[in-house]
Design a protein around this motif. Sequence first.
Motif, short mmCIF file in Angstrom:
data_model
loop_
_atom_site.label_atom_id
_atom_site.label_comp_id
_atom_site.label_asym_id
_atom_site.label_seq_id
_atom_site.Cartn_x
_atom_site.Cartn_y
_atom_site.Cartn_z
N ALA A 20 0.83 -1.21 0.00
CA ALA A 20 0.00 0.00 0.00
C ALA A 20 0.86 1.25 0.00
O ALA A 20 0.57 2.23 -0.71
N ILE A 21 1.94 1.25 0.77
CA ILE A 21 2.85 2.42 0.80
C ILE A 21 3.53 2.58 -0.55
O ILE A 21 3.64 3.70 -1.07
N ALA A 22 3.98 1.46 -1.14
CA ALA A 22 4.63 1.55 -2.46
C ALA A 22 3.66 2.06 -3.51
O ALA A 22 4.03 2.87 -4.37
N TYR A 23 2.41 1.61 -3.47
CA TYR A 23 1.40 2.06 -4.42
C TYR A 23 1.13 3.56 -4.25
O TYR A 23 1.04 4.31 -5.22
N LEU B 35 4.03 7.56 -11.41
CA LEU B 35 4.63 6.43 -12.10
C LEU B 35 3.62 5.38 -12.53
O LEU B 35 3.96 4.49 -13.30
N LEU B 36 2.41 5.46 -12.05
CA LEU B 36 1.42 4.45 -12.40
C LEU B 36 0.93 4.70 -13.82
O LEU B 36 0.72 5.84 -14.24
N GLY B 37 0.75 3.65 -14.57
CA GLY B 37 0.26 3.76 -15.92
C GLY B 37 1.33 4.07 -16.93
O GLY B 37 1.07 4.31 -18.09
N PHE B 38 2.57 4.07 -16.51
CA PHE B 38 3.69 4.34 -17.42
C PHE B 38 3.90 3.11 -18.30
O PHE B 38 4.05 2.00 -17.82
#
Length: 76
Positions: free
Chosen positions: A56-59, A67-70
Amino acid sequence: MNITTAEIKPMPAADITCRVTYPSLGRQVVDSMLILGRTGLITGVGATVLFGVAIAIAYALAAGLGLLGFDASSSY
């Protein structure tokens, strides 16, 4: 008023002894397995919770940094 050994009355053996019972070997094995099982269960749950919190912390950090969806293939 001196106390001599003749004035000390010994206690009867029945008054100072007590019966001590020991568990059987089978009962000791069962108790040991129960303790081992509980320890394993608690350790597994704790490790799972810590792993979940780390994910959860990394997310959250990845989302905060954008960085999500890269998609790596889009840079070609």
